[in-house]
Scaffold this motif. Structure first.
Motif, short mmCIF file in Angstrom:
data_model
loop_
_atom_site.label_atom_id
_atom_site.label_comp_id
_atom_site.label_asym_id
_atom_site.label_seq_id
_atom_site.Cartn_x
_atom_site.Cartn_y
_atom_site.Cartn_z
N PHE A 112 0.82 -1.22 0.00
CA PHE A 112 0.00 0.00 0.00
C PHE A 112 0.86 1.27 0.00
O PHE A 112 0.35 2.36 0.21
N ARG A 113 2.15 1.10 -0.24
CA ARG A 113 3.03 2.27 -0.22
C ARG A 113 2.98 3.04 -1.55
O ARG A 113 2.49 2.53 -2.54
N ARG A 114 3.52 4.24 -1.51
CA ARG A 114 3.61 5.15 -2.66
C ARG A 114 2.22 5.51 -3.22
O ARG A 114 2.06 5.74 -4.40
N GLU A 136 13.12 12.53 4.37
CA GLU A 136 13.76 13.68 3.70
C GLU A 136 12.73 14.48 2.90
O GLU A 136 12.69 15.71 2.97
N GLN A 137 11.89 13.75 2.19
CA GLN A 137 10.87 14.40 1.35
C GLN A 137 9.90 15.24 2.21
O GLN A 137 9.40 16.27 1.79
N CYS A 138 9.65 14.75 3.45
CA CYS A 138 8.67 15.41 4.32
C CYS A 138 9.29 16.46 5.24
O CYS A 138 8.65 16.93 6.19
N GLY A 177 1.28 7.48 3.71
CA GLY A 177 2.24 7.98 4.70
C GLY A 177 2.12 9.49 4.86
O GLY A 177 2.11 10.03 5.97
N THR A 178 2.00 10.18 3.73
CA THR A 178 1.90 11.65 3.76
C THR A 178 0.62 12.09 4.47
O THR A 178 0.64 13.02 5.29
N ARG A 179 -0.48 11.42 4.19
CA ARG A 179 -1.74 11.81 4.84
C ARG A 179 -1.68 11.57 6.35
O ARG A 179 -2.18 12.37 7.14
#
Ligand SMILES: CC(C)(COP(=O)(O)OP(=O)(O)OC[C@H]1O[C@@H](n2cnc3c(N)ncnc32)[C@H](O)[C@@H]1OP(=O)(O)O)[C@@H](O)C(=O)NCCC(=O)NCCS
Length: 331
Positions: free
Chosen positions: A92-94, A136-138, A98-100
């Motif tokens: 369920f990644r990408r 890093e992205q977040c 995770g961001t939400r």
């Protein structure tokens, strides 16, 4: 996908809560082939801790929990700091889950007046798991690297070594924490929060007293933990000079977890740290056949403790990466 608030303390959510806790274990197993994640029993007891506010979120897909998150706010100290956990099952990644989940965590943290958010994950040495790019992205920065070390008790010969106790000190090995040790334990818990290397983490000293120690003991008992402690007493003054602690419960399998080791600054330089850990490992090796390994983490710049571990026979395994992010104020 449904985002559902979950709690281990709600009897009608017990199944959901167990599935939520399992997501963290399954994600770690998928990524690293092993897991140091907490059991549902531990997490439920941690939720009862009045010193730390805790909110949990599950992502449910067709009745199955596929991702989970938690945000924690210390309420006794570190009042501008917060902690996050997030795990998404590999398939369920990408897809932005995770961001939400992180957006939700940050919203909760800001609402609680928190200025910093910390999260960690384990990685094989030198590996760059998904969490690395995600952090890093977040907007997180890598604040500290901890090294995991294991002592294999089945082949350990250190218990037989003829090592003298540092002169002028007496070492006392005990199982459990009796009431007369609670004040020293509280004093050492406070000291350790400033005495260990913190890398770039914005952690402040913790505030401990006998009541808080008693409440911790009650939680550990509810988790089924046995605690092995060794105390160093200074013979001249009768003062408590240091301690070390290892914990284990049957649901941890063959691994016991090293907790804090502290030698008071007035008593450093006599080899007490090494002696304390050796005596504790020896009492566990002698009487606990179910425990095969003692596991510990130390900051990678804690050269003294890492040298003690190496000398005792600990072997380096994976690493734990601690990330930190500054949060924009609410509003
Ligand atoms: C880290 C984790 C939570 C990310 O979950 P996710 O749902 O895949 O995250 P998102 O889909 O929201 O990814 C957001 C961005 O992070 C980056 N990212 C996430 N995983 C990545 C990967 N494997 N490789 C490269 N970049 C990645 C990307 O920039 C991604 O955006 P994009 O897909 O548009 O390129 C998930 O991989 C996981 O559960 N890992 C194990 C546990 C963990 O490390 N948790 C984090 C610390 S507690």
């Amino acid at each position: 996908m449904e985002f559902v608030r979950v709690s281990g303390l709600e009897p009608d959510q017990s199944e959901l809560f167990e599935a939520w806790a399992q997501v963290f274990i399954d994600a770690a197993l998928a990524d690293n082939g092993e897991s140091d994640e907490r059991s549902a029993t531990d997490l439920r007891e941690m939720e009862r801790n009045p010193d730390v506010g805790r909110r949990l979120m599950a992502v449910v897909d067709e009745g199955r929990v596929v991702a989970g998150a938690s945000v924690m706010f210390p309420l006794q100290d570190n009042l501008t700091h917060s902690f996050a956990t997030i795990a998404v099952l590999p398939e369920f990644r990408r897809r932005g889950l995770g961001t939400r989940l992180l957006d939700w965590i940050e919203e909760q943290a800001r609402e609680q007046g928190r200025a910093t958010l910390q999260m960690h994950f384990n990685a094989r040495p030198g590996a760059r798991p998904a969490g690395f790019a995600f952090a890093e992205q977040c907007g997180f920065s890598l604040a500290q690297r901890l090294v995991r070390n294991d002592l294999d008790l089945s082949s350990w010969t250190g218990a037989d070594a003829n090592v003298p106790v540092p002169e002028g000190y007496r070492l006392v090995a005990e199982v459990g924490l009796p009431p007369e040790r609670q004040a020293d334990y509280a004093r050492f818990q406070e000291a350790i929060t400033t005495d260990i290397p913190l890398g770039g983490l914005a952690l402040e000293p913790e505030v401990w007293d006998v009541e808080r120690v008693g409440a911790l003991s009650a939680r550990l008992e509810a988790m089924g933990r046995t605690r092995w402690l060794v105390w160093a007493e200074h013979e001249g003054s009768g003062e408590c000079a240091g301690f070390t602690e290892v914990q284990w419960a049957p649901d941890l399998g063959p691994i016991a977890y090293q907790q804090d080791t502290l030698v008071h600054r007035d008593h450093r330089g006599h080899g007490l740290g090494m002696a304390l850990k050796r005596v504790n490992a020896a009492q566990i090796a002698a009487g606990q056949p179910a425990i095969a390994t003692i596991r510990t983490w130390n900051a990678d710049d804690n050269t003294h403790m890492l040298a003690v571990n190496a000398a005792l026979g600990y072997v380096v395994g994976s690493e734990m990466l601690e990330w930190q992010k500054l949060l924009r104020p609410a509003g």
